[in-house]
Enzyme design. Structure first.
Site, PDB file in Angstrom:
ATOM      1  N   SER A   1       0.845  -1.190   0.000  1.00 30.65           N
ATOM      2  CA  SER A   1       0.000   0.000   0.000  1.00 30.65           C
ATOM      3  C   SER A   1       0.890   1.253   0.000  1.00 30.65           C
ATOM      4  O   SER A   1       1.713   1.422  -0.896  1.00 30.65           O
ATOM      5  CB  SER A   1      -0.955  -0.043   1.197  1.00 30.65           C
ATOM      6  OG  SER A   1      -1.969   0.912   1.058  1.00 30.65           O
TER       7      SER A   1
ATOM      8  N   LYS B   1     -21.621  16.277   6.983  1.00 26.24           N
ATOM      9  CA  LYS B   1     -20.543  16.492   7.954  1.00 26.24           C
ATOM     10  C   LYS B   1     -20.361  15.317   8.907  1.00 26.24           C
ATOM     11  O   LYS B   1     -19.320  15.203   9.554  1.00 26.24           O
ATOM     12  CB  LYS B   1     -20.794  17.771   8.762  1.00 26.24           C
ATOM     13  CG  LYS B   1     -20.537  19.049   8.003  1.00 26.24           C
ATOM     14  CD  LYS B   1     -19.078  19.176   7.609  1.00 26.24           C
ATOM     15  CE  LYS B   1     -18.185  19.409   8.811  1.00 26.24           C
ATOM     16  NZ  LYS B   1     -16.779  19.615   8.417  1.00 26.24           N
TER      17      LYS B   1
END
Length: 279
Positions: free
Chosen positions: A105, A157
């Protein structure tokens, strides 16, 4: 080999007139925070910038990257990798990456910043993908008799809020973000490994992890070998290695309090990330 013989060998290597090769050690989970007491080593650009600058100062024969990382923050991975690449291009210095247990990764993103990537026979490499994970506890507070109050301006949010049920639109937004990050990672690998990467390999960009022989076959790495013998052959002389990373502060030089708790969490995160690859 006796202790005296090892000491003499080390002394000879340090005082050898051979070419100087600074080594940037890239070991640990990649994260914006620097960890704390009890945490494993953490990689981020702010912490590594002085080492990168030091490695490329003067006229080194080459720069070596010693990598052992399961990845982490894509932003920090990109900041580190691009800083290394920019300095190498500006000064015309070749960079060699040497992967240890894991370069996966974000750890593989760091390796790709090098001109050549080498690994141990048993290294695990690749994992070209993006992931976002968490936990959900939508009923936990109710069972505890606790009322949670959240006020927001902006419908999205509270994405990834663990104390409310996940919605289909939350998953769609998260997957859209991940696709964008994943596409950038793929572009970086394709550009840096152009002409060497077998892009037709099944699952190449689907988060698959590869052992070194397979990674070599499909072009994720350039060879199987270790730092000293590889660079001795590349440079035609016994290299003098210089660790570029600054020494870490001792136990008494660290702060206490919250850093202690953060360090414990950092250590757990490190174990979990390496554990994904059986290390």
């Amino acid at each position: 080999m006796s202790l005296a013989e090892r000491f003499q060998r080390l002394r000879k290597r340090l005082t050898s007139p051979g070419p100087v090769v600074p080594v940037i050690r890239l070991q640990g989970v990649i994260a914006a925070n620097s960890g704390g007491i009890g945490s494993g080593p953490t990689l981020n650009h702010a912490r590594l910038a002085p080492a990168i600058e030091r490695a490329f100062s003067g006229k080194p024969a080459a720069v070596a990257l010693a990598i052992n990382s399961p990845g982490g923050s894509p932003t920090q991975s990109a900041l580190i990798a691009e800083d290394i690449r920019r300095r190498a291009d500006e000064k015309g210095i070749k960079v060699y990456a040497f992967c240890e247990d894991v370069a996966a990764s974000g750890g593989y993103m760091l390796a790709v910043s090098a001109d050549e990537i080498w690994a141990d026979r048993y290294s695990l490499l690749g994992s070209i993908g993006a992931i976002m994970a968490g936990f959900g506890f939508p009923e936990a507070l109710e069972k505890l008799g606790v009322e949670r109050r959240v006020y927001r301006a902006g419908e999205n949010k509270d994405l990834m809020d663990p104390f409310r049920p996940a919605r289909p639109e939350d998953r769609e937004r998260a997957e859209r973000l991940l696709r964008d990050i994943h596409a950038g990672f793929i572009d970086w690998v394709k550009a840096r490994r152009a002409g060497r990467l077998d892009e037709q390999t099944p699952n190449l960009f689907e988060g698959e992890v590869w052992t070194s022989p397979d990674a070599l076959r499909i072009g994720l790495i350039d060879g199987i070998g270790h730092m000293a013998p590889v660079l001795r052959e590349k440079l035609g002389a016994e290299p003098r290695f210089r660790l570029a990373n600054p020494a870490r502060r001792g136990f008494l030089g660290r702060r206490f309090g919250m850093e202690m708790a953060e360090g414990a969490l950092g250590a757990l995160e490190t174990r979990v990330e390496f554990g994904r690859f059986g290390r």
